[in-house]
Design a protein around this motif. Structure first.
Motif, PDB file in Angstrom:
ATOM      1  N   ALA A   1      50.986 -14.071  -0.688  1.00  8.47           N
ATOM      2  CA  ALA A   1      52.325 -13.487  -0.563  1.00  8.47           C
ATOM      3  C   ALA A   1      52.833 -13.601   0.874  1.00  8.47           C
ATOM      4  N   SER A   2      51.944 -13.392   1.840  1.00 13.41           N
ATOM      5  CA  SER A   2      52.387 -13.486   3.240  1.00 13.41           C
ATOM      6  C   SER A   2      52.744 -14.933   3.598  1.00 13.41           C
ATOM      7  N   LYS A   3      52.043 -15.906   3.036  1.00 12.41           N
ATOM      8  CA  LYS A   3      52.370 -17.317   3.295  1.00 12.41           C
ATOM      9  C   LYS A   3      53.761 -17.653   2.753  1.00 12.41           C
ATOM     10  N   ARG A   4      54.120 -17.033   1.641  1.00 11.41           N
ATOM     11  CA  ARG A   4      55.421 -17.303   1.024  1.00 11.41           C
ATOM     12  C   ARG A   4      56.520 -16.399   1.578  1.00 11.41           C
ATOM     13  N   GLY A   5      56.162 -15.487   2.475  1.00 11.00           N
ATOM     14  CA  GLY A   5      57.145 -14.579   3.032  1.00 11.00           C
ATOM     15  C   GLY A   5      57.592 -13.523   2.041  1.00 11.00           C
ATOM     16  N   LYS A   6      56.714 -13.201   1.081  1.00 14.37           N
ATOM     17  CA  LYS A   6      57.069 -12.254   0.022  1.00 14.37           C
ATOM     18  C   LYS A   6      56.571 -10.837   0.286  1.00 14.37           C
ATOM     19  N   ILE A   7      56.126 -10.553   1.501  1.00 11.99           N
ATOM     20  CA  ILE A   7      55.642  -9.210   1.807  1.00 11.99           C
ATOM     21  C   ILE A   7      56.757  -8.436   2.459  1.00 11.99           C
ATOM     22  N   GLN A   8      57.010  -7.225   1.924  1.00 12.94           N
ATOM     23  CA  GLN A   8      58.083  -6.400   2.476  1.00 12.94           C
ATOM     24  C   GLN A   8      57.746  -6.018   3.912  1.00 12.94           C
ATOM     25  N   GLY A   9      58.721  -6.122   4.788  1.00  7.22           N
ATOM     26  CA  GLY A   9      58.535  -5.756   6.186  1.00  7.22           C
ATOM     27  C   GLY A   9      57.924  -6.859   7.020  1.00  7.22           C
ATOM     28  N   ALA A  10      57.569  -7.996   6.390  1.00  9.52           N
ATOM     29  CA  ALA A  10      56.964  -9.103   7.156  1.00  9.52           C
ATOM     30  C   ALA A  10      57.993 -10.080   7.603  1.00  9.52           C
TER      31      ALA A  10
END
Length: 166
Positions: free
Chosen positions: A157-166
């Motif tokens: 999710a972090s690689k795809r930019g799908k984490i809230q606040g990231a």
């Protein structure tokens, strides 16, 4: 003489449970014979002994009869319903003791003291359908697998930019 280990159920309770069960049977599509067969509690004679108050109702028969009649045990035996309520908190659902592949952990040690800890606030907890107390009673091997899966999902999710606040 050896003392009996069977529960002594007072006459008035056996009679009350039997009468309540008889009313439920009369209101159902079952006869005593067909109910005994459908519930798997033995013969019509066994059921007659319970209904007539000659034999005390036991928990196994009560559960089978309740299921067949599609009622709660409370409907005919408050005594046994209380036993179920008192002991239900001491039993874990089978799903907590099974791996995804179906292997049982029924004999694995369960950290009950951790299961009773106060849950963390929901906003800090990553699962929406699993509380911290429920997570704490899962076997260590299962927790490790869950942690690995969640870590992998977080990384993806972090690689795809799908984490809230990231």
């Amino acid at each position: 003489m050896a003392e009996s280990t069977k529960e002594v159920v007072p006459d008035h309770i056996r009679t009350s449970e039997g009468e309540a069960l008889r009313r439920l049977i009369d209101a159902s599509e079952f006869s005593q014979q067909t109910l005994a067969a459908a519930a798997g509690v033995g013969s019509k004679g066994f059921l007659w002994q319970i209904v007539s108050g000659h034999r005390p109702l036991n928990l196994e028969a009560a559960a089978k009869l309740a299921k067949a009649l599609k009622v709660k045990i409370d409907a005919f035996s408050p005594r046994l319903a209380d036993v179920v309520r008192e002991t239900s908190s001491l039993v874990l659902p089978a799903s907590y003791l099974r791996e995804p592949n179906g292997d049982s952990h029924a004999n694995a040690p369960i950290p009950i003291s951790r299961a009773t800890e106060a849950p963390a606030p929901r906003s800090a907890w990553p699962f929406s359908s699993l509380t911290p107390a429920e997570y704490a009673i899962i076997s260590p091997e299962s927790r490790a697998e869950i942690d690995a899966i969640v870590r992998g999902m977080y990384i993806e999710a972090s690689k795809r930019g799908k984490i809230q606040g990231a």
